[in-house]
Design a protein around this motif. Structure first.
Motif, PDB file in Angstrom:
ATOM      1  N   PHE A 200      -2.996 147.968  54.628  1.00  0.00           N
ATOM      2  CA  PHE A 200      -4.046 147.077  55.452  1.00  0.00           C
ATOM      3  C   PHE A 200      -4.951 146.476  54.403  1.00  0.00           C
ATOM      4  CE2 PHE A 200      -2.976 149.630  59.296  1.00  0.00           C
ATOM      5  CZ  PHE A 200      -2.349 148.667  59.998  1.00  0.00           C
ATOM      6  N   SER A 201      -5.469 147.408  53.766  1.00  0.00           N
ATOM      7  CA  SER A 201      -6.628 146.892  52.727  1.00  0.00           C
ATOM      8  C   SER A 201      -6.236 145.841  51.649  1.00  0.00           C
ATOM      9  CB  SER A 201      -7.261 148.096  51.681  1.00  0.00           C
ATOM     10  OG  SER A 201      -6.337 148.803  51.141  1.00  0.00           O
ATOM     11  N   SER A 202      -4.780 146.196  51.316  1.00  0.00           N
ATOM     12  CA  SER A 202      -4.307 145.066  50.220  1.00  0.00           C
ATOM     13  C   SER A 202      -3.951 143.992  50.843  1.00  0.00           C
ATOM     14  CB  SER A 202      -2.818 145.999  49.609  1.00  0.00           C
ATOM     15  OG  SER A 202      -3.249 147.194  48.901  1.00  0.00           O
ATOM     16  N   VAL A 203      -3.417 143.950  52.090  1.00  0.00           N
ATOM     17  CA  VAL A 203      -2.948 142.700  52.753  1.00  0.00           C
ATOM     18  C   VAL A 203      -4.095 141.867  53.014  1.00  0.00           C
ATOM     19  CG1 VAL A 203      -2.384 141.715  54.797  1.00  0.00           C
ATOM     20  CG2 VAL A 203      -0.965 143.638  53.867  1.00  0.00           C
ATOM     21  N   ILE A 204      -5.369 142.485  53.415  1.00  0.00           N
ATOM     22  CA  ILE A 204      -6.434 141.728  53.567  1.00  0.00           C
ATOM     23  C   ILE A 204      -7.079 141.218  52.105  1.00  0.00           C
ATOM     24  CG2 ILE A 204      -9.095 142.033  54.382  1.00  0.00           C
ATOM     25  CD1 ILE A 204      -8.005 144.437  56.117  1.00  0.00           C
ATOM     26  N   ALA A 205      -7.072 141.880  51.103  1.00  0.00           N
ATOM     27  CA  ALA A 205      -7.798 141.551  49.914  1.00  0.00           C
ATOM     28  C   ALA A 205      -6.800 140.356  49.293  1.00  0.00           C
ATOM     29  CB  ALA A 205      -7.682 142.471  48.930  1.00  0.00           C
ATOM     30  N   LEU A 206      -5.561 140.161  49.667  1.00  0.00           N
ATOM     31  CA  LEU A 206      -4.518 139.217  49.269  1.00  0.00           C
ATOM     32  C   LEU A 206      -4.892 138.027  50.188  1.00  0.00           C
ATOM     33  CD1 LEU A 206      -2.258 138.158  47.464  1.00  0.00           C
ATOM     34  CD2 LEU A 206      -0.582 139.208  49.261  1.00  0.00           C
ATOM     35  N   VAL A 207      -5.279 138.187  51.413  1.00  0.00           N
ATOM     36  CA  VAL A 207      -5.324 137.040  52.308  1.00  0.00           C
ATOM     37  C   VAL A 207      -6.604 136.324  51.903  1.00  0.00           C
ATOM     38  CG1 VAL A 207      -5.884 136.370  54.587  1.00  0.00           C
ATOM     39  CG2 VAL A 207      -3.690 138.017  54.049  1.00  0.00           C
ATOM     40  N   ILE A 208      -7.613 137.021  51.564  1.00  0.00           N
ATOM     41  CA  ILE A 208      -9.217 136.567  51.494  1.00  0.00           C
ATOM     42  C   ILE A 208      -8.834 135.850  49.821  1.00  0.00           C
ATOM     43  CG2 ILE A 208     -11.475 137.484  50.759  1.00  0.00           C
ATOM     44  CD1 ILE A 208     -11.354 139.187  53.064  1.00  0.00           C
ATOM     45  N   ALA A 209      -8.016 136.419  48.787  1.00  0.00           N
ATOM     46  CA  ALA A 209      -7.880 136.116  47.632  1.00  0.00           C
ATOM     47  C   ALA A 209      -7.230 134.692  47.567  1.00  0.00           C
ATOM     48  CB  ALA A 209      -7.457 137.167  46.630  1.00  0.00           C
ATOM     49  N   ILE A 210      -6.152 134.380  48.249  1.00  0.00           N
ATOM     50  CA  ILE A 210      -5.181 133.333  48.095  1.00  0.00           C
ATOM     51  C   ILE A 210      -6.122 132.140  48.060  1.00  0.00           C
ATOM     52  CG2 ILE A 210      -3.728 131.921  49.356  1.00  0.00           C
ATOM     53  CD1 ILE A 210      -2.292 134.645  50.373  1.00  0.00           C
ATOM     54  N   PRO A 211      -6.889 131.775  48.768  1.00  0.00           N
ATOM     55  CA  PRO A 211      -7.827 130.357  48.775  1.00  0.00           C
ATOM     56  C   PRO A 211      -8.484 130.147  47.315  1.00  0.00           C
ATOM     57  CG  PRO A 211      -8.161 131.292  50.895  1.00  0.00           C
ATOM     58  CD  PRO A 211      -7.485 132.347  49.876  1.00  0.00           C
ATOM     59  N   SER A 212      -8.922 131.289  46.784  1.00  0.00           N
ATOM     60  CA  SER A 212      -9.499 131.286  45.404  1.00  0.00           C
ATOM     61  C   SER A 212      -8.517 131.125  44.415  1.00  0.00           C
ATOM     62  CB  SER A 212     -10.387 132.540  45.058  1.00  0.00           C
ATOM     63  OG  SER A 212     -11.479 132.530  46.046  1.00  0.00           O
ATOM     64  N   LEU A 213      -7.496 131.556  44.399  1.00  0.00           N
ATOM     65  CA  LEU A 213      -6.071 131.560  43.523  1.00  0.00           C
ATOM     66  C   LEU A 213      -5.956 130.247  43.494  1.00  0.00           C
ATOM     67  CD1 LEU A 213      -4.468 134.859  44.067  1.00  0.00           C
ATOM     68  CD2 LEU A 213      -6.135 134.543  42.270  1.00  0.00           C
ATOM     69  N   ILE A 214      -5.670 129.609  44.894  1.00  0.00           N
ATOM     70  CA  ILE A 214      -4.997 128.234  44.944  1.00  0.00           C
ATOM     71  C   ILE A 214      -5.977 127.120  44.230  1.00  0.00           C
ATOM     72  CG2 ILE A 214      -4.615 126.495  46.431  1.00  0.00           C
ATOM     73  CD1 ILE A 214      -3.429 128.626  48.419  1.00  0.00           C
ATOM     74  N   ASN A 215      -7.302 127.429  44.588  1.00  0.00           N
ATOM     75  CA  ASN A 215      -8.095 126.556  43.900  1.00  0.00           C
ATOM     76  C   ASN A 215      -8.609 126.769  42.350  1.00  0.00           C
ATOM     77  OD1 ASN A 215     -10.422 128.257  44.201  1.00  0.00           O
ATOM     78  ND2 ASN A 215     -10.771 127.373  46.404  1.00  0.00           N
TER      79      ASN A 215
ATOM     80  N   THR B 140      -9.525 138.338  37.370  1.00  0.00           N
ATOM     81  CA  THR B 140     -10.983 138.181  38.007  1.00  0.00           C
ATOM     82  C   THR B 140     -11.377 139.498  38.793  1.00  0.00           C
ATOM     83  OG1 THR B 140     -10.809 135.944  38.483  1.00  0.00           O
ATOM     84  CG2 THR B 140     -12.922 137.194  39.431  1.00  0.00           C
ATOM     85  N   GLN B 141     -12.474 140.245  38.446  1.00  0.00           N
ATOM     86  CA  GLN B 141     -12.639 141.489  38.964  1.00  0.00           C
ATOM     87  C   GLN B 141     -13.577 141.463  40.555  1.00  0.00           C
ATOM     88  OE1 GLN B 141     -16.444 143.292  37.352  1.00  0.00           O
ATOM     89  NE2 GLN B 141     -15.948 145.293  38.040  1.00  0.00           N
ATOM     90  N   ILE B 142     -12.732 142.134  41.162  1.00  0.00           N
ATOM     91  CA  ILE B 142     -13.121 141.825  42.819  1.00  0.00           C
ATOM     92  C   ILE B 142     -13.569 143.527  43.094  1.00  0.00           C
ATOM     93  CG2 ILE B 142     -11.634 140.244  43.346  1.00  0.00           C
ATOM     94  CD1 ILE B 142      -9.713 142.319  44.646  1.00  0.00           C
ATOM     95  N   PRO B 143     -14.302 143.497  44.101  1.00  0.00           N
ATOM     96  CA  PRO B 143     -14.969 144.899  44.419  1.00  0.00           C
ATOM     97  C   PRO B 143     -13.764 145.404  45.722  1.00  0.00           C
ATOM     98  CG  PRO B 143     -16.019 143.315  45.317  1.00  0.00           C
ATOM     99  CD  PRO B 143     -15.083 142.708  44.636  1.00  0.00           C
TER     100      PRO B 143
END
Length: 254
Positions: A205-220, A227-230
Motif C-alpha cells: 500500500f505504501s509503495s503504491v501510494i508513493a508511486l501515485v503521488i510521485a508520478i506527476p513530479s516525474l512526468i513534469n 530525489t530524496q523523499i520521506p
C-alpha cells in the motif's frame, strides 16, 4: 456531548503534537519550555494558544509581530481532532480505543516531522516498538487486529530487517543510500503493533501510494528517481489502508 468532547480532546492533543513536531528535531524540551513565536521569540499567551480557534481568531498571524502562522499548525490540530472523533465513534470507550488514540498521536507527529525534516526520531520509533510489544500481552488477539506476543515479536524483527535488507542491496547496487534506518525502525514498530502478517500489505500500500503521488513530479521532471523523499508518511498511510481494509484482507486470506 461525547463526540464533541472527543473532538476537543483530539484538538488539544493536536496542539501538543505541534509542540513535538517543532521541538523534537531541534532537541528542545517538549515539557518545560513555554510556547513561543518562532519569528519574534515572544511567549504565546494562553488565550492565543487555544486549539483551532486561536488560528482563526488571529487570522493566522502572530499577535506580536504579525508573522504568518503556518497552516500546518491548524491542519495538525484538525487531523488529531478528527482522529479522536472517528476512533471513539467506531470503538467507543474501550481499551482498543485508547491504544489507537496513542498510535494516532504518534502517527501525526512522525508524519509531519519526516515530511519536513526527512528524519524519524529514535525516541518516537523506540517508544512505539516498546508499546507495540507490551500491548500484545494486554489485548485479546481473537477480538481485534492486534496480534499475540509471538506474532508481534516476529513482526517487529522482520519489519526492521526487511527495510535494512533493501537498504543493503540498494547500496551495493547503486553505492548510495536508498532509504534511511528511521524507515526500518518505523516498519519494525508497525510489525510490533500489527504482527508480521500486516507487513506485506503495509509495504504494498505504501509503495503504491508513493508511486501515485510521485508520478506527476516525474512526468513534469520536477523530480527524478534520485530525489530524496520521506517514506515514513507513506508507511503510515499504508498502515491506515491496511487497517481500513483489514476485514476484506482477512476474508481474502481465509
Amino acid at each position: 456531548m461525547f463526540y464533541i468532547t472527543a473532538f476537543i480532546l483530539g484538538s488539544i492533543w493536536g496542539s501538543f503534537s505541534n509542540v513535538c513536531i517543532n521541538r523534537i528535531p531541534k532537541n528542545i524540551s517538549i515539557l518545560t519550555a513555554r510556547s513561543f513565536c518562532l519569528s519574534c521569540n515572544k511567549k504565546i499567551n494562553w488565550y492565543d494558544n487555544i486549539p483551532l480557534l486561536s488560528f482563526i481568531i488571529l487570522k493566522a498571524k502572530c499577535r506580536h509581530c504579525s508573522t504568518k502562522i503556518n497552516f500546518e499548525y491548524f491542519l495538525v490540530e484538525l487531523i488529531s481532532a478528527i482522529n479522536f472523533l472517528v476512533i471513539f465513534y467506531f470503538f467507543g470507550l474501550t481499551f482498543e480505543s485508547l491504544l489507537l488514540i496513542i498510535l494516532s498521536v504518534f502517527f501525526v507527529i512522525i508524519f509531519f516531522i519526516d515530511l519536513r525534516h526527512f528524519i524519524i526520531p529514535n525516541e518516537l520509533t523506540f517508544s512505539l516498538m516498546a508499546l507495540g510489544f507490551i500491548k500484545s500481552f494486554l489485548t485479546n488477539p481473537s477480538l481485534f487486529i492486534f496480534p499475540d506476543y509471538v506474532q508481534s515479536l516476529i513482526g517487529g524483527v522482520t519489519g526492521y530487517f526487511v527495510i535494512w535488507f533493501i537498504i543493503f542491496i540498494y547500496k551495493k547496487l547503486k553505492n548510495i543510500e536508498g532509504m534511511g534506518l528511521g524507515d526500518a525502525k518505523l516498519l519494525s514498530a508497525l510489525g510490533f503493533w500489527f504482527g508480521w502478517i500486516a507487513l506485506p500489505f503495509i509495504l504494498i500500500f505504501s509503495s503504491v501510494i508513493a508511486l501515485v503521488i510521485a508520478i506527476p513530479s516525474l512526468i513534469n521532471k520536477s523530480k527524478n528517481m534520485r530525489t530524496q523523499i520521506p517514506f515514513g508518511p507513506y508507511l503510515i498511510l499504508g498502515c491506515l489502508f491496511y487497517l481500513f481494509f483489514n476485514d476484506q484482507i482477512i476474508k481474502f486470506l481465509s
